[in-house]
Design a protein around this motif. Structure first.
Motif, short mmCIF file in Angstrom:
data_model
loop_
_atom_site.label_atom_id
_atom_site.label_comp_id
_atom_site.label_asym_id
_atom_site.label_seq_id
_atom_site.Cartn_x
_atom_site.Cartn_y
_atom_site.Cartn_z
N VAL A 107 50.28 24.38 64.32
CA VAL A 107 50.56 22.91 63.87
C VAL A 107 50.76 22.91 62.35
CG1 VAL A 107 50.32 20.24 62.73
CG2 VAL A 107 49.19 21.54 64.63
N SER A 108 52.14 22.90 62.21
CA SER A 108 52.76 23.02 60.73
C SER A 108 52.90 22.06 59.49
CB SER A 108 53.89 23.99 60.73
OG SER A 108 55.03 23.51 61.39
N LEU A 109 53.15 21.91 58.32
CA LEU A 109 53.34 21.66 57.89
C LEU A 109 54.95 21.90 57.10
CD1 LEU A 109 50.04 20.68 55.19
CD2 LEU A 109 51.21 19.64 57.37
N SER A 110 56.03 21.10 56.98
CA SER A 110 57.72 21.38 56.84
C SER A 110 57.14 20.72 55.20
CB SER A 110 58.55 19.96 57.13
OG SER A 110 57.83 18.66 56.90
N ASP A 111 58.66 20.81 54.23
CA ASP A 111 58.99 20.85 52.90
C ASP A 111 59.36 19.30 52.70
OD1 ASP A 111 59.20 23.48 52.43
OD2 ASP A 111 61.17 24.22 52.53
N VAL A 112 60.34 18.55 53.24
CA VAL A 112 59.98 17.37 53.56
C VAL A 112 57.69 16.82 53.49
CG1 VAL A 112 59.82 15.26 54.83
CG2 VAL A 112 61.79 16.61 54.41
N ASN A 113 57.32 18.13 54.22
CA ASN A 113 55.98 17.08 54.08
C ASN A 113 55.17 17.32 53.24
OD1 ASN A 113 55.22 18.42 57.84
ND2 ASN A 113 55.73 16.12 57.15
N ILE A 114 55.57 18.38 52.46
CA ILE A 114 55.06 19.30 51.41
C ILE A 114 54.74 18.10 50.06
CG2 ILE A 114 55.16 20.93 49.27
CD1 ILE A 114 53.72 22.00 52.08
N LYS A 115 56.57 17.40 49.63
CA LYS A 115 57.03 16.80 48.97
C LYS A 115 55.87 15.52 49.48
CE LYS A 115 61.39 16.85 47.99
NZ LYS A 115 62.67 16.74 48.45
N GLY A 116 56.16 14.86 50.55
CA GLY A 116 55.99 13.96 50.58
C GLY A 116 53.81 13.98 49.90
N PHE A 117 53.28 15.15 50.53
CA PHE A 117 52.15 15.12 50.16
C PHE A 117 51.53 14.95 48.32
CE2 PHE A 117 48.54 17.17 47.84
CZ PHE A 117 47.69 17.36 49.19
N ILE A 118 53.08 15.40 47.52
CA ILE A 118 52.61 15.65 46.13
C ILE A 118 52.85 13.75 45.87
CG2 ILE A 118 54.13 15.89 43.95
CD1 ILE A 118 54.41 18.71 45.75
N SER A 119 54.21 12.97 46.47
CA SER A 119 54.61 11.93 46.31
C SER A 119 52.97 10.28 46.29
CB SER A 119 55.62 11.19 46.58
OG SER A 119 55.23 11.11 48.09
N VAL A 120 52.68 10.92 47.41
CA VAL A 120 51.85 9.73 48.42
C VAL A 120 50.36 9.94 47.02
CG1 VAL A 120 50.51 11.46 49.82
CG2 VAL A 120 50.88 8.56 49.69
#
Length: 472
Positions: A283-296
């Motif tokens: 299971v992998s995280l996309s760049d969008v997931n990473i940005k979402g992680f930071i924002s939330v």
């Protein structure tokens, strides 16, 4: 003749089958939880005013703690008591572990790709695991004690300067600035704002606008056929606000990547998340997931400031009681985060249809007169003795669930509980406080949204309680 018989039978069946289906649906409809009938197309939406948590709470006296409403084309069930919340979030926790897609929040949530709005599944589990392991778990929180201590000290020195100049302190601005810098140092190894001021205030206001906007009962979210019209302008406003925050996050990530070599042997949270963005199952995280992680992460902690951390907090029961009472009366998330079930189920004898949203009215639960004596009064003493003394806002005592409960409980629960008591304790220990305008009463009006900030930010005058060397 045989053809005529078949034709007649076919005509009869074309009427009988729909009638039987209608009767079957009607029999099920009898078992639905009670609720207002609503109007054509919009359902019960016209009955939900600008303060949705209060409007829904007012319906409890007529329909009970479990209500069923049609809002546009959406099915919604509302839990407004501790028992009702327990029935959904404990007994049927997995059933309601998903999150409904909110059109107005499409951009804000990165298309539901962060660990607050993503549906329950492998990617959501990986995001939560990384958040707990590297950012919000007990060990991670212990690791960033020096950062907390330093930033809170900076905040106190700023307040001291204001007191010397006889300037009022806008308390939420000072707190959010300090909190953003704590998160910035832990996540991306940099202070976000050098000083409290216009830039940090714009950041705070943008986050507040995002979270109030996402929580609004936007017509387009409940009547998808007219969502494109954006009748309330919510989508346009949120998109513009999100673009500003996204540009800030994008710049931070780019800068972070460029300075990676400077952090050899001392990785920050983003380094650790990037290094573990693919788990053992693939299971992998996309760049969008990473940005979402930071924002939330920054959003949830910047606005979830409500409890626990001084080394001797267990020896400060009244401070803890004050924080619990504030959470009871003014939960940061009044309707909790919405839950969703794809399948039908039974709750307390009621039939809950598939594809139903669950709203837990945390605000109403905290003011339930059947649970709390004098529920509208601010009485921290209620948490100092008897059964209430054992109640903690950590998702196990359903009388007080400001951070939710079950699998979708707020991932920033412990960090939020940590930060508020630490900051509140520091503020009241270091300064004496009074309202900037002594002729006015404290304004506790709220501004509804996904979060529930004060409509008018607290502005107060501070005077030092300690010797000056204590602030250095």
């Amino acid at each position: 003749m045989a053809f005529d018989t078949v034709l007649v039978a076919g005509i009869l069946l074309s009427f009988v089958v729909p009638l039987l289906l209608w009767r079957l649906q009607s029999s099920r409809r009898v078992r639905l939880p009670p609720g207002p009938a609503g109007v054509p197309i919009l359902g019960s939406l016209p009955q939900i005013g600008p303060m949705a948590h209060a409007s829904l709470a007012n319906l409890v006296a007529r329909y009970g703690p479990i209500m069923y409403l049609k809002m546009g084309t959406a099915r919604v069930v509302v839990a407004s008591s501790a028992g009702a919340a327990r029935s959904f979030l404990k007994a049927l926790d997995l059933q309601f572990a998903n999150c409904p897609f909110v059109i107005s929040g499409k951009h804000v949530t990165y298309d539901g790709q962060n660990f607050v709005f993503a549906n329950y599944g492998p990617r959501w589990k990986l995001l939560r695991k990384l958040a707990n392991l590297h950012f919000l778990g007990s060990k991670a929180l212990a690791d960033w004690v020096p950062v907390r201590r330093d930033e809170v000290a900076r905040m106190l020195r700023g307040i001291l300067e204001s007191s010397r100049d006889s300037r009022p302190v806008v308390v939420p601005e000072a707190v959010v600035c300090a909190n953003a810098n704590i998160i910035g140092q832990v996540v991306i190894s940099r202070r976000v704002f050098e000083t409290q001021g216009e830039e940090s205030n714009r950041f705070k206001d943008a986050i507040t606008e995002l979270l109030t906007g996402v929580g609004l009962f936007n017509i387009g979210d409940f009547v998808p056929a007219i969502a494109w019209m954006d009748l309330q302008g919510v989508k346009r406003h949120l998109r513009r606000t999100h673009e500003k925050i996204d540009a800030l996050i994008t710049a931070f990530v780019a800068e972070h990547e460029a300075t990676k070599h400077e952090r050899e042997g001392r990785p920050d949270v983003l380094d650790l998340v990037m290094a573990n963005r693919v788990d053992a199952e693939g299971v992998s995280l996309s760049d969008v997931n990473i940005k979402g992680f930071i924002s939330v992460s920054s959003i949830s902690l910047s606005l979830n400031i409500y409890n626990r951390a001084l080394a001797d907090i267990p020896n400060l029961p009244y401070l803890r009681a004050i924080c619990k009472e504030a959470l009871r009366l003014h939960p940061s998330t009044p309707l909790s985060l919405p839950h969703y079930t794809f399948e039908a189920c039974e709750v307390d004898g009621y039939h809950i249809p598939p594809n139903t949203r669950l709203i837990v009215n945390v605000w109403a639960i905290g003011r339930d007169p059947d649970v709390w004596e004098d529920p509208l009064e601010f009485k921290p003493e209620r948490f100092l003795s008897g059964r209430n003394a054992k109640i903690e806002p950590q998702g196990n005592d359903f009388e007080l669930i400001p951070f939710g409960a079950g699998r979708r409980i707020c991932v920033g629960l412990h960090a939020g509980l940590l930060m508020v008591q630490y900051m509140l304790g520091s503020l009241v220990h270091s300064f004496n406080w009074k309202l900037a305008d002594e002729d006015q009463k404290l304004d506790m009006e709220e501004r509804f949204g996904l979060v529930l900030p004060k409509a008018v930010p607290l502005k107060a005058m501070a005077s030092p309680r300690l010797v000056e060397s204590a602030y250095i």
